[in-house]
Design a protein around this motif. Structure first.
Motif, PDB file in Angstrom:
ATOM      1  N   ASP A 250      -4.301  14.896 -15.690  1.00 17.15           N
ATOM      2  CA  ASP A 250      -4.812  13.787 -14.475  1.00 17.15           C
ATOM      3  C   ASP A 250      -5.334  14.362 -13.561  1.00 17.15           C
ATOM      4  O   ASP A 250      -5.596  15.681 -13.516  1.00 17.15           O
ATOM      5  N   TYR A 251      -5.830  13.774 -12.482  1.00 16.67           N
ATOM      6  CA  TYR A 251      -6.628  14.445 -11.465  1.00 16.67           C
ATOM      7  C   TYR A 251      -6.234  13.834 -10.041  1.00 16.67           C
ATOM      8  O   TYR A 251      -5.875  12.715  -9.745  1.00 16.67           O
ATOM      9  N   ILE A 252      -6.395  14.687  -9.065  1.00 13.40           N
ATOM     10  CA  ILE A 252      -6.504  14.232  -7.506  1.00 13.40           C
ATOM     11  C   ILE A 252      -7.854  14.073  -7.331  1.00 13.40           C
ATOM     12  O   ILE A 252      -8.938  15.054  -7.665  1.00 13.40           O
ATOM     13  N   CYS A 253      -8.476  13.107  -6.429  1.00 19.93           N
ATOM     14  CA  CYS A 253      -9.773  12.840  -6.581  1.00 19.93           C
ATOM     15  C   CYS A 253     -10.544  13.723  -5.738  1.00 19.93           C
ATOM     16  O   CYS A 253     -11.487  13.869  -6.184  1.00 19.93           O
ATOM     17  N   ASP A 254     -10.167  14.106  -4.307  1.00 18.42           N
ATOM     18  CA  ASP A 254     -10.676  14.972  -3.660  1.00 18.42           C
ATOM     19  C   ASP A 254      -9.704  15.702  -2.759  1.00 18.42           C
ATOM     20  O   ASP A 254      -8.659  15.187  -2.605  1.00 18.42           O
ATOM     21  N   ASP A 255     -10.029  16.744  -1.880  1.00 25.61           N
ATOM     22  CA  ASP A 255      -9.132  17.607  -0.982  1.00 25.61           C
ATOM     23  C   ASP A 255      -9.399  17.267   0.435  1.00 25.61           C
ATOM     24  O   ASP A 255      -8.975  17.945   1.302  1.00 25.61           O
ATOM     25  N   GLY A 256     -10.055  16.292   0.657  1.00 25.17           N
ATOM     26  CA  GLY A 256     -10.573  15.934   2.277  1.00 25.17           C
ATOM     27  C   GLY A 256     -11.670  16.681   2.848  1.00 25.17           C
ATOM     28  O   GLY A 256     -11.975  16.181   3.861  1.00 25.17           O
ATOM     29  N   VAL A 257     -12.122  17.746   2.237  1.00 26.55           N
ATOM     30  CA  VAL A 257     -13.444  18.551   2.695  1.00 26.55           C
ATOM     31  C   VAL A 257     -14.538  18.339   1.894  1.00 26.55           C
ATOM     32  O   VAL A 257     -15.373  19.193   2.078  1.00 26.55           O
ATOM     33  N   ALA A 465      -5.758   8.051  11.415  1.00 29.36           N
ATOM     34  CA  ALA A 465      -5.949   8.936  10.349  1.00 29.36           C
ATOM     35  C   ALA A 465      -5.464   8.336   9.127  1.00 29.36           C
ATOM     36  O   ALA A 465      -4.550   7.411   9.257  1.00 29.36           O
ATOM     37  N   ILE A 466      -5.825   8.740   7.743  1.00 29.55           N
ATOM     38  CA  ILE A 466      -5.578   8.352   6.506  1.00 29.55           C
ATOM     39  C   ILE A 466      -5.328   9.414   5.451  1.00 29.55           C
ATOM     40  O   ILE A 466      -6.086  10.290   5.622  1.00 29.55           O
ATOM     41  N   HIS A 467      -4.404   9.106   4.831  1.00 26.55           N
ATOM     42  CA  HIS A 467      -4.114   9.996   3.687  1.00 26.55           C
ATOM     43  C   HIS A 467      -3.827   9.407   2.385  1.00 26.55           C
ATOM     44  O   HIS A 467      -2.937   8.568   2.287  1.00 26.55           O
ATOM     45  N   ASP A 468      -4.750   9.344   1.543  1.00 27.18           N
ATOM     46  CA  ASP A 468      -4.491   8.349   0.392  1.00 27.18           C
ATOM     47  C   ASP A 468      -5.508   8.837  -0.634  1.00 27.18           C
ATOM     48  O   ASP A 468      -6.190   9.883  -0.470  1.00 27.18           O
ATOM     49  N   ASP A 469      -5.275   8.489  -1.917  1.00 26.23           N
ATOM     50  CA  ASP A 469      -6.176   9.041  -3.172  1.00 26.23           C
ATOM     51  C   ASP A 469      -6.336   7.710  -3.953  1.00 26.23           C
ATOM     52  O   ASP A 469      -5.877   6.475  -3.583  1.00 26.23           O
ATOM     53  N   ARG A 470      -6.801   8.050  -5.416  1.00 24.45           N
ATOM     54  CA  ARG A 470      -6.951   7.047  -6.350  1.00 24.45           C
ATOM     55  C   ARG A 470      -8.104   6.152  -5.851  1.00 24.45           C
ATOM     56  O   ARG A 470      -8.222   4.926  -5.868  1.00 24.45           O
ATOM     57  N   TRP A 471      -9.058   6.656  -4.950  1.00 19.22           N
ATOM     58  CA  TRP A 471     -10.288   6.193  -4.573  1.00 19.22           C
ATOM     59  C   TRP A 471     -11.402   6.044  -5.661  1.00 19.22           C
ATOM     60  O   TRP A 471     -12.469   5.498  -5.813  1.00 19.22           O
ATOM     61  N   LEU A 472     -11.186   7.321  -6.457  1.00 20.61           N
ATOM     62  CA  LEU A 472     -12.285   7.827  -7.245  1.00 20.61           C
ATOM     63  C   LEU A 472     -11.719   7.488  -8.714  1.00 20.61           C
ATOM     64  O   LEU A 472     -12.621   6.771  -9.626  1.00 20.61           O
ATOM     65  N   THR A 473     -10.712   8.242  -9.176  1.00 26.12           N
ATOM     66  CA  THR A 473     -10.128   8.048 -10.462  1.00 26.12           C
ATOM     67  C   THR A 473      -9.533   6.595 -10.477  1.00 26.12           C
ATOM     68  O   THR A 473      -8.928   6.108  -9.517  1.00 26.12           O
TER      69      THR A 473
END
Length: 614
Positions: A250-257, A465-473
């Motif tokens: 699986d994948y994490i979409c990005d690292d914030g930078v 501030a926002i921390h989330d994922d699954r915006w890309l995958t």
């Protein structure tokens, strides 16, 4: 380096055969003590993250530090192995440094307390708990800068030390620590609550020893640990073929930078009675703060949660099965970054590991195959003059063999939502919308849970501030189920502009009248959507969980009020059955190259660049 445990009674406890009734009483007393730890903290904490949302994790352990009751475990042995000093009766250890306890906690916001429990001069167990402090200093409010490269940017990092030595508080050390944070009153209250919770568990353990005898109590713990060991051994040899290797990615979409996606690989091989969990092949540690320093014992615990609870949900799962699980995590990888890598956004890896286990364990056993949806633990933060909010959001839970995924639910079963009334009473904001997003759950025989759209109208200037994922995958579907929708974040500015936000961002200025839409991902669907009951689809259209257009993904034709046209539904399902491709065991959505190529068009955000190799 290793803690030296001071005991005046050095004789080992006697091993006693514990009858089933006594064992059951002790097991349930431990279960109750674990929940009493929660209640003590909830009633004394000040920060809404702990008091309202319950972002804390208790543990009760045997004399060797092995968990016998807890929420999802941490590693007391890892802390004791790295603590250079003595541990005596009345001592209370504190740390917030993941690197000083081999990842027993995963970022500096988690303050971990560990306390020995003595009876007649001998350690009969341990009580421990950690809680997420809303702020621990650093360069941004709530101490979770999305662009951090090192842990030094994330606030005060507390090495393991004696907060209490023989019952006496180290006031100077605590004063120095609290001087680094923005809300010392919250941190002090939350920390006092954690210590009180551990002392409560200690008293309950001592009461059990007084009632049954210390030897009977410790023997009962060993019996509980052996029971889980034996149950796990049976499960492993039943579910996995000897010598066969299963792998899932699986994948994490990005690292914030700007880097991503990060590939997460997990393999399982059974050899005899044991299995190897191997994280080799995963991406190297991230430049940004998303790496998850995963303790090997926590990997074992996460694995055990999936198997033990499936076999018997009433079992009080514990660490007894650990000798059956070997874990391999390469140094310098996403799962074991090298010091001083930033760790504050490790919540995405915490969530994604459950997706990995779901995809891995269900390949040979459909009864264990969930869709994706435990994809992250989304965070929202809002701070300004005189106020500071840290809160956890909710996404769609995956479709499962037993039914639909819940809509807008927390990854952690004990977490709760901060009530809108609380937010509006104590913070300068108004919650204008808190509703599930129709059609965001993946279609399936069992629908994935919908994500939520929470609209916050800000009434005072500040930063968010926002921390989330699954915006890309996409949260993938299984057994013919479709993927869930991706998450989105944007601000409707008071001047009429719409500003699309990344999934990981901090220090975004907001003014009165601005409205943030915090939209989370939906869970993946399970099973063929064309066999879902049309009447149920119509009911969900009527309830606003699906739209009439979304119902067509299930081959159901209905009006906006949910009235199903049975004849047209039969025709549409026949046509879809004839023209659709063969259903997939895993539907991950489009290929990654296509996702990246269409990223900006579909999301309004630039595609992340491939992570650099060391």
């Amino acid at each position: 380096m290793m803690a030296q445990i001071i005991q005046t009674t050095t004789a080992p406890p006697a091993e006693i055969e514990v009858d089933p009734v006594t064992l059951d009483i002790i097991e349930n007393a431990l279960r109750n003590a674990r929940y009493e730890m929660d209640e003590v903290l909830f009633r004394t904490a000040l920060s809404p993250g702990i008091r309202e949302q319950h972002d804390e994790f208790p543990l009760i352990a045997d004399p060797e530090g092995r968990m016998v009751a807890g929420q999802f475990g941490l590693s007391i042995p890892a802390l004791l192995d790295r603590f250079d000093g003595t541990v005596e009766e009345g001592d209370v250890l504190l740390t917030s440094d993941p690197y000083s306890c081999d990842g027993a906690i995963s970022h500096a916001n988690d303050w971990l307390v560990v306390m020995p429990v003595y009876v007649d001069g001998r350690v009969v167990g341990w009580a421990s708990m950690f809680g997420h402090m809303s702020d621990v200093g650093g360069k941004t409010a709530c101490s979770m800068p999305t662009d951090a490269r090192t842990i030094f940017e994330e606030g005060v990092v507390i090495p393991p030390f004696k907060l209490y030595a023989k019952g006496v508080l180290n006031e100077d050390a605590l004063r120095i620590i609290l001087n680094q944070v923005r809300r010392p009153d919250w941190n002090r209250a939350d920390l006092n609550g954690i210590v009180a919770a551990c002392r409560t568990a200690g008293r309950r353990i001592q009461e059990l020893c007084a009632r049954f005898g210390a030897d009977t109590y410790t023997s009962a713990l060993q019996a509980l640990l052996r029971r889980n060991h034996d149950a796990m051994r049976t499960l492993l040899t039943t579910l996995f073929a000897d010598g066969e290797t299963l792998t899932f990615t699986d994948y994490i979409c990005d690292d914030g930078v700007g880097n991503g996606p990060y590939e997460l690989v997990l393999s399982l091989t059974r050899t005899g009675d044991k299995v190897l969990l191997d994280f080799t092949g995963s991406s190297e540690q991230a430049e940004g703060p998303i790496s998850y320093y995963l303790n090997e014992n926590l990997a074992r615990m996460f694995f055990g949660i999936y198997l033990i609870t499936v076999a018997d949900p009433q079992i009080l799962w514990n660490d007894g099965f650990y000798p059956l699980i070997d874990v391999r995590i390469p140094d310098g990888s996403f799962w074991k970054p090298k010091y001083p890598a930033a760790l504050n956004a490790r919540n995405h890896g915490v969530g994604r590991i459950f997706d990995l286990f779901g995809g891995l364990l269900g390949q040979k056993t459909p009864d264990l195959l969930n869709a994706a949806g435990f994809s992250s633990s989304p965070h929202f933060m809002y701070a300004g003059e005189g106020f500071q909010l840290y809160s956890i959001g909710f996404g769609g839970i995956p479709g499962r063999p037993i039914g639909d995924g819940p809509d807008g639910h927390s990854l952690w079963p004990s977490f709760t939502n901060i009530p809108c009334e609380f937010l509006e009473s104590y913070y300068p904001l108004r919650v204008e919308r808190w509703e599930t997003v129709a059609d965001s759950g993946g279609a399936g025989l069992h629908r994935g849970g919908n994500g939520v759209d929470v609209a916050y109208r800000f009434l005072a200037p500040g930063t968010i501030a926002i921390h989330d994922d699954r915006w890309l995958t996409y949260p993938w579907g299984v057994n013919g189920g479709e993927p869930g929708a991706r998450g989105r974040k944007w601000i409707d500015r008071a001047d009429g502009r719409k500003e699309i936000l990344p999934s990981k961002v901090h220090d975004v200025p907001v003014r009165p009248g601005d409205v943030l839409h915090f939209v989370t991902w939906g869970g993946g669907g399970w099973g063929d959507p064309l066999v879902r009951d049309p009447a149920l689809v119509g009911l969900e259209v009527r309830r606003g969980l699906l739209t009439a257009a979304g119902a067509r993904r299930y081959g159901v034709v209905c009006a906006a009020d949910g009235t199903v046209d049975e004849a047209a539904t039969g025709d549409l399902r026949a046509e879809l059955e004839r023209t659709r491709p063969e259903p997939k065991v895993f539907d991950m959505g489009p290929p990654m190259a296509e996702i990246l190529a269409r990223c900006e068009e579909e999301t309004g955000l630039p595609a992340p660049r491939p992570p650099a190799r060391a």
